[in-house]
Design a protein around this motif. Sequence first.
Motif, PDB file in Angstrom:
ATOM      1  N   ALA A 329      -3.523  -6.035   4.628  1.00  0.00           N
ATOM      2  CA  ALA A 329      -3.624  -7.234   3.797  1.00  0.00           C
ATOM      3  C   ALA A 329      -2.213  -7.753   3.579  1.00  0.00           C
ATOM      4  O   ALA A 329      -1.283  -6.963   3.378  1.00  0.00           O
ATOM      5  CB  ALA A 329      -4.275  -6.914   2.451  1.00  0.00           C
ATOM      6  N   GLY A 330      -2.046  -9.057   3.630  1.00  0.00           N
ATOM      7  CA  GLY A 330      -0.719  -9.640   3.469  1.00  0.00           C
ATOM      8  C   GLY A 330       0.121  -9.368   4.702  1.00  0.00           C
ATOM      9  O   GLY A 330      -0.404  -9.112   5.776  1.00  0.00           O
ATOM     10  N   LEU A 331       1.433  -9.410   4.528  1.00  0.00           N
ATOM     11  CA  LEU A 331       2.320  -9.150   5.649  1.00  0.00           C
ATOM     12  C   LEU A 331       3.164  -7.924   5.329  1.00  0.00           C
ATOM     13  O   LEU A 331       3.677  -7.784   4.218  1.00  0.00           O
ATOM     14  CB  LEU A 331       3.244 -10.351   5.900  1.00  0.00           C
ATOM     15  CG  LEU A 331       2.585 -11.680   6.281  1.00  0.00           C
ATOM     16  CD1 LEU A 331       3.660 -12.735   6.547  1.00  0.00           C
ATOM     17  CD2 LEU A 331       1.682 -11.538   7.502  1.00  0.00           C
ATOM     18  N   LEU A 353       6.722  -4.297  -1.300  1.00  0.00           N
ATOM     19  CA  LEU A 353       7.120  -5.109  -2.456  1.00  0.00           C
ATOM     20  C   LEU A 353       8.326  -5.955  -2.059  1.00  0.00           C
ATOM     21  O   LEU A 353       9.274  -5.441  -1.464  1.00  0.00           O
ATOM     22  CB  LEU A 353       7.501  -4.185  -3.616  1.00  0.00           C
ATOM     23  CG  LEU A 353       6.361  -3.279  -4.121  1.00  0.00           C
ATOM     24  CD1 LEU A 353       6.915  -2.099  -4.907  1.00  0.00           C
ATOM     25  CD2 LEU A 353       5.376  -4.074  -4.958  1.00  0.00           C
ATOM     26  N   CYS A 354       8.285  -7.252  -2.389  1.00  0.00           N
ATOM     27  CA  CYS A 354       9.411  -8.098  -2.012  1.00  0.00           C
ATOM     28  C   CYS A 354      10.469  -8.089  -3.116  1.00  0.00           C
ATOM     29  O   CYS A 354      10.300  -7.447  -4.153  1.00  0.00           O
ATOM     30  CB  CYS A 354       8.949  -9.506  -1.652  1.00  0.00           C
ATOM     31  SG  CYS A 354       8.443 -10.468  -3.047  1.00  0.00           S
ATOM     32  N   GLY A 355      11.554  -8.802  -2.890  1.00  0.00           N
ATOM     33  CA  GLY A 355      12.720  -8.769  -3.762  1.00  0.00           C
ATOM     34  C   GLY A 355      12.403  -8.966  -5.243  1.00  0.00           C
ATOM     35  O   GLY A 355      13.001  -8.319  -6.103  1.00  0.00           O
ATOM     36  N   ASP A 356      11.446  -9.861  -5.579  1.00  0.00           N
ATOM     37  CA  ASP A 356      11.148 -10.098  -6.993  1.00  0.00           C
ATOM     38  C   ASP A 356      10.079  -9.136  -7.530  1.00  0.00           C
ATOM     39  O   ASP A 356       9.558  -9.332  -8.625  1.00  0.00           O
ATOM     40  CB  ASP A 356      10.744 -11.561  -7.222  1.00  0.00           C
ATOM     41  CG  ASP A 356       9.507 -11.957  -6.432  1.00  0.00           C
ATOM     42  OD1 ASP A 356       8.842 -11.062  -5.873  1.00  0.00           O
ATOM     43  OD2 ASP A 356       9.209 -13.166  -6.365  1.00  0.00           O
ATOM     44  N   GLY A 361       2.379  -7.015   0.795  1.00  0.00           N
ATOM     45  CA  GLY A 361       1.676  -6.462   1.948  1.00  0.00           C
ATOM     46  C   GLY A 361       1.140  -5.087   1.628  1.00  0.00           C
ATOM     47  O   GLY A 361       1.647  -4.390   0.741  1.00  0.00           O
ATOM     48  N   ALA A 362       0.060  -4.707   2.315  1.00  0.00           N
ATOM     49  CA  ALA A 362      -0.489  -3.362   2.161  1.00  0.00           C
ATOM     50  C   ALA A 362      -1.200  -3.020   3.452  1.00  0.00           C
ATOM     51  O   ALA A 362      -1.834  -3.884   4.064  1.00  0.00           O
ATOM     52  CB  ALA A 362      -1.489  -3.322   1.004  1.00  0.00           C
TER      53      ALA A 362
END
Lengths: 405, 99
Positions: A329-331, A353-356, A361-362
Amino acid sequence: MVIIGAGPAGTSAAIALREGGWRGLIVLIGNENMLPYERPPVSKAILIEETDPGPKLLVTPERLAELRIDYFQGRNVQSIDRAANTVTLSDGAQLAYERLLLTTGARPRILSIPVAAASRMATLRTYVDALAIRRIISRRCEVVIIGGGFIGLEVAASAVARGASVTVLEAGPRLLTRAVPAPMAELIKAKHERSGVRIETGATVERIDATEGRSKVVLADGRTCLADLVVVGVGAVPNVELAQAAGLAVDNGIVLDKTLATSDPDIFAAGDCCSFPHRLYGERIRLEAWRNAQRQGAAAAANILGANRPYDDVPWFWSDQYDQTLQIAGLCREEDVRVSRDLGANGQLFFYLCGDGRLVGACGFGSLSAIAKEIRMAEMIIGRRLAPTPEALKDPALNIKHLLV
Amino acid sequence: MVACAADGLEPEAALRFDHGGRTFVIARSPEGGYFAIDGHCSHEKVHLADGIVDGHIIECPKHFGAFDYRTGEARALPACIDLRTYEVKVEGDAVFVKI
């Protein structure tokens, strides 16, 4: 309304247009000589089952008739005339359109190496491609698969299940480089090796010769492998030529705005052939995925009907490998922070997890019952732009559902 | 048939129940009620107990067909055929399904 391409994107769009109230003609043009069908079984059930289960139809002829969708099968489109709002088919027929939807899909990338004309090669995209592969792997034979991506690995799993001897040659340092994290690629590789598939990474193919009715795959390091069939699964390229010739913007796919319109407001696109801006990733993405095609087609239809809604579904993908399933799911991008959750013998989950701090993604590999709910919940977390803590994501005792509130 | 213990299933969740070569899914609503429908999705043979329960909807974990587990009604493509429902009764701390 003219729709070019009768895969899941085009077909779901045709249905959604009529159900959503489009009053005029709906012409759905497919270039294969059959009714619209599901592609996922092409690399799975259609190769594995003892007797060919046949194509799984996306829509019955009765339903097409009921919805007054004119389905043109086995027809190719030659050109689009944007000034005249017409489409010309390769047999010379001309169709006028008020709105046009391009769902032209993608095609297998071909190898840019010398290949002897007599060697037996296959790519896999269509039901007819699958039948050709099926005919060969249904007896004891040697199959070499070039490319350790999803198509190559699904064919490997199917062929080895049918009793073929299978070798996968991947030029990169590991399997599924673009799709899943390295530790998950390792789990998938181990599963294949336990099932009897030989996997070689860092194996660059230099050329393919033909010898005594068989193919000889020659590697850059001089080694060779003999094969009764060589299956090439080295990615797909979007079918953008029609759009390009008509002067529409193209950049790794037909360029769309967030409502799925092309650079011409009368022309929309959806599915594997297009690239679109995604609110979660702040960049243009192009997906090659069944669920995206289906939903994006329906979303384009809604916008053609005037909904004017940005398409922002969370990307989702699945692949079956033997009795295990992989879902994303997601990227899952290398630049994001990766957290893993170990499910023991049942499988493994990875979160990105992105920077914020947002989950973006998973992916999970294991039994369907072990991973499907978790990935679905992760998808909802991604869609709602939530930022769960790495500690919570890691903890196998914590129900991911509780992170949704 | 006893399908499960009443406290064995939290609200908005589902579990698999097999009996006599057939398979079912027992779903519990957010309000706490218990419901039973056929276990396999009517689109392909995928077990719905592996999917999520969201409100009164249970969703296929593979292709996202969805059903209202109270009525068996198909609510999202690719599922388009309704599923059979079965009568459920809670007696004491056990959930009974009439098959």
